[in-house]
Scaffold this motif. Structure first.
Motif, short mmCIF file in Angstrom:
data_model
loop_
_atom_site.label_atom_id
_atom_site.label_comp_id
_atom_site.label_asym_id
_atom_site.label_seq_id
_atom_site.Cartn_x
_atom_site.Cartn_y
_atom_site.Cartn_z
N HIS A 34 0.81 -1.21 0.00
CA HIS A 34 0.00 0.00 0.00
C HIS A 34 0.85 1.27 0.00
CE1 HIS A 34 -2.85 -2.99 1.65
NE2 HIS A 34 -3.63 -2.38 0.80
N ALA A 35 2.15 1.13 -0.14
CA ALA A 35 3.03 2.29 -0.15
C ALA A 35 3.03 2.91 -1.54
CB ALA A 35 4.45 1.87 0.23
N VAL A 36 3.22 4.21 -1.58
CA VAL A 36 3.35 4.92 -2.85
C VAL A 36 4.75 5.52 -2.85
CG1 VAL A 36 2.47 6.75 -4.32
CG2 VAL A 36 0.89 5.41 -2.93
N SER A 37 5.66 4.93 -3.64
CA SER A 37 7.04 5.41 -3.67
C SER A 37 7.10 6.77 -4.36
CB SER A 37 7.93 4.42 -4.42
OG SER A 37 7.62 4.44 -5.80
N GLU A 38 8.20 7.48 -4.15
CA GLU A 38 8.36 8.79 -4.78
C GLU A 38 8.31 8.68 -6.30
OE1 GLU A 38 11.52 11.31 -3.40
OE2 GLU A 38 11.27 10.58 -1.35
N ALA A 39 8.90 7.62 -6.87
CA ALA A 39 8.87 7.45 -8.33
C ALA A 39 7.44 7.26 -8.80
CB ALA A 39 9.73 6.26 -8.74
N SER A 62 -3.49 5.53 -8.51
CA SER A 62 -3.02 5.59 -7.14
C SER A 62 -2.24 6.87 -6.98
CB SER A 62 -2.14 4.37 -6.82
OG SER A 62 -0.96 4.44 -7.59
N GLY A 63 -2.04 7.28 -5.74
CA GLY A 63 -1.26 8.47 -5.48
C GLY A 63 -1.32 8.83 -4.02
N GLN A 64 -0.81 10.00 -3.72
CA GLN A 64 -0.91 10.50 -2.36
C GLN A 64 -0.86 12.02 -2.39
OE1 GLN A 64 2.35 8.68 -0.27
NE2 GLN A 64 3.57 10.54 -0.37
N GLY A 65 -1.40 12.60 -1.33
CA GLY A 65 -1.43 14.04 -1.23
C GLY A 65 -1.63 14.46 0.21
N THR A 66 -1.68 15.76 0.38
CA THR A 66 -1.86 16.37 1.69
C THR A 66 -3.28 16.90 1.79
OG1 THR A 66 0.46 17.02 1.71
CG2 THR A 66 -1.00 18.17 3.25
N THR A 113 -1.04 13.41 5.49
CA THR A 113 -0.75 12.77 4.21
C THR A 113 -1.66 11.55 4.06
OG1 THR A 113 1.54 13.49 4.25
CG2 THR A 113 1.02 11.60 2.85
N VAL A 114 -2.25 11.43 2.88
CA VAL A 114 -3.16 10.32 2.58
C VAL A 114 -2.73 9.71 1.25
CG1 VAL A 114 -5.54 9.73 1.98
CG2 VAL A 114 -5.10 11.36 3.81
N ALA A 115 -2.58 8.39 1.23
CA ALA A 115 -2.36 7.66 -0.03
C ALA A 115 -3.70 7.07 -0.45
CB ALA A 115 -1.33 6.55 0.16
N PHE A 116 -3.88 6.88 -1.75
CA PHE A 116 -5.16 6.37 -2.23
C PHE A 116 -4.97 5.49 -3.45
CE2 PHE A 116 -4.36 10.43 -4.32
CZ PHE A 116 -4.55 10.12 -5.65
N TYR A 117 -5.96 4.65 -3.67
CA TYR A 117 -6.10 3.88 -4.90
C TYR A 117 -7.59 3.88 -5.20
CZ TYR A 117 -5.93 0.04 -8.28
OH TYR A 117 -6.05 -0.72 -9.42
N GLY A 118 -7.97 4.44 -6.32
CA GLY A 118 -9.38 4.55 -6.65
C GLY A 118 -9.57 4.98 -8.10
N GLY A 138 -17.82 -7.51 -6.44
CA GLY A 138 -16.61 -7.97 -7.10
C GLY A 138 -16.47 -7.60 -8.57
N ARG A 139 -17.16 -6.56 -9.01
CA ARG A 139 -17.09 -6.18 -10.43
C ARG A 139 -16.15 -5.00 -10.69
NH1 ARG A 139 -23.50 -6.31 -11.37
NH2 ARG A 139 -23.26 -4.91 -9.62
N HIS A 140 -15.67 -4.38 -9.64
CA HIS A 140 -14.80 -3.20 -9.78
C HIS A 140 -13.54 -3.44 -8.97
CE1 HIS A 140 -13.43 0.96 -9.62
NE2 HIS A 140 -14.28 1.21 -10.59
N ALA A 141 -12.43 -2.88 -9.42
CA ALA A 141 -11.18 -3.00 -8.67
C ALA A 141 -11.38 -2.45 -7.26
CB ALA A 141 -10.08 -2.22 -9.38
N ALA A 142 -10.86 -3.16 -6.28
CA ALA A 142 -10.97 -2.72 -4.89
C ALA A 142 -10.02 -1.55 -4.66
CB ALA A 142 -10.65 -3.86 -3.94
N GLY A 143 -10.57 -0.45 -4.19
CA GLY A 143 -9.76 0.72 -3.87
C GLY A 143 -9.47 0.78 -2.38
N TRP A 144 -8.70 1.79 -1.98
CA TRP A 144 -8.35 1.95 -0.58
C TRP A 144 -7.85 3.36 -0.30
CZ3 TRP A 144 -3.27 3.29 -0.74
CH2 TRP A 144 -2.46 2.72 -1.73
N ILE A 145 -7.83 3.69 0.97
CA ILE A 145 -7.19 4.90 1.47
C ILE A 145 -6.24 4.46 2.57
CG2 ILE A 145 -7.53 7.01 2.83
CD1 ILE A 145 -10.09 7.48 1.31
N LYS A 146 -5.03 5.01 2.58
CA LYS A 146 -4.07 4.74 3.64
C LYS A 146 -3.82 6.03 4.41
CE LYS A 146 0.66 3.35 4.57
NZ LYS A 146 1.97 3.03 3.97
N HIS A 147 -4.00 5.95 5.72
CA HIS A 147 -3.78 7.11 6.58
C HIS A 147 -3.30 6.63 7.93
CE1 HIS A 147 -5.18 10.07 9.62
NE2 HIS A 147 -4.56 10.90 8.79
#
Length: 153
Positions: A34-39, A62-66, A113-118, A138-147
């Motif tokens: 669930h990590a989002v690397s700098e690259a 996916s990404g992350q922001g403030t 800071t929050v990372a996301f996949y959606g 189960g028809r859509h990719a499972a997303g998430w938020i990391k905080h």
């Protein structure tokens, strides 16, 4: 040139969709997947900027922001926790996290800071990230938020 940029952005998006690093095995404890690397963050910001400029939607990202603003919940239809993220690129996004299907991010504060996949949807204000949760059918990719070391999906 624009067509090449669009094709490149879509190719990177497909990579993110099918990359095992961005799918969760379940559970709520944060794992390295669930990590989002700098690259990846730079790639993610570029993909989102391209999607905004070219009005592209229905794009799994996916990404992350403030967190720059906490908004009231949207209670029409499915309930959504809403907040605005500023990406490293300066671009802002509205996150609409379905709290009927996933846990609320209770301790969320401005400056976090929050990372996301959606799924990104274009709008003139910068776009919206939604589907930050599992799909019960189960028809859509499972997303998430990391905080704060926790995954909300």
């Amino acid at each position: 040139m624009n067509r090449l940029l669009l094709i490149a952005a879509l190719a990177v998006a497909v990579y993110f969709i099918f990359s095992p690093d961005f799918h969760t095995p379940g559970g709520h404890e944060a794992t390295p997947s669930h990590a989002v690397s700098e690259a990846r963050q730079g790639d993610s910001d570029a993909i989102l900027e391209n999607a905004f400029v070219h009005r592209i939607g229905s794009l799994q990202v996916s990404g992350q922001g403030t967190v720059v603003k906490l908004l009231p919940d949207d209670a029409s239809g499915g309930r959504h926790q809403r907040f605005i993220l500023r990406l490293a690129s300066g671009h802002t996004l509205l996150v609409a996290h379905n709290i009927d299907l996933a846990a609320r991010v209770e301790s969320l504060q401005m400056g976090d800071t929050v990372a996301f996949y959606g799924e990104y949807e274009w709008n003139p204000k910068g776009g919206v990230i939604h589907w930050t949760h599992h799909d019960p059918q189960g028809r859509h990719a499972a997303g998430w938020i990391k905080h704060g070391g926790q995954i909300y999906q």
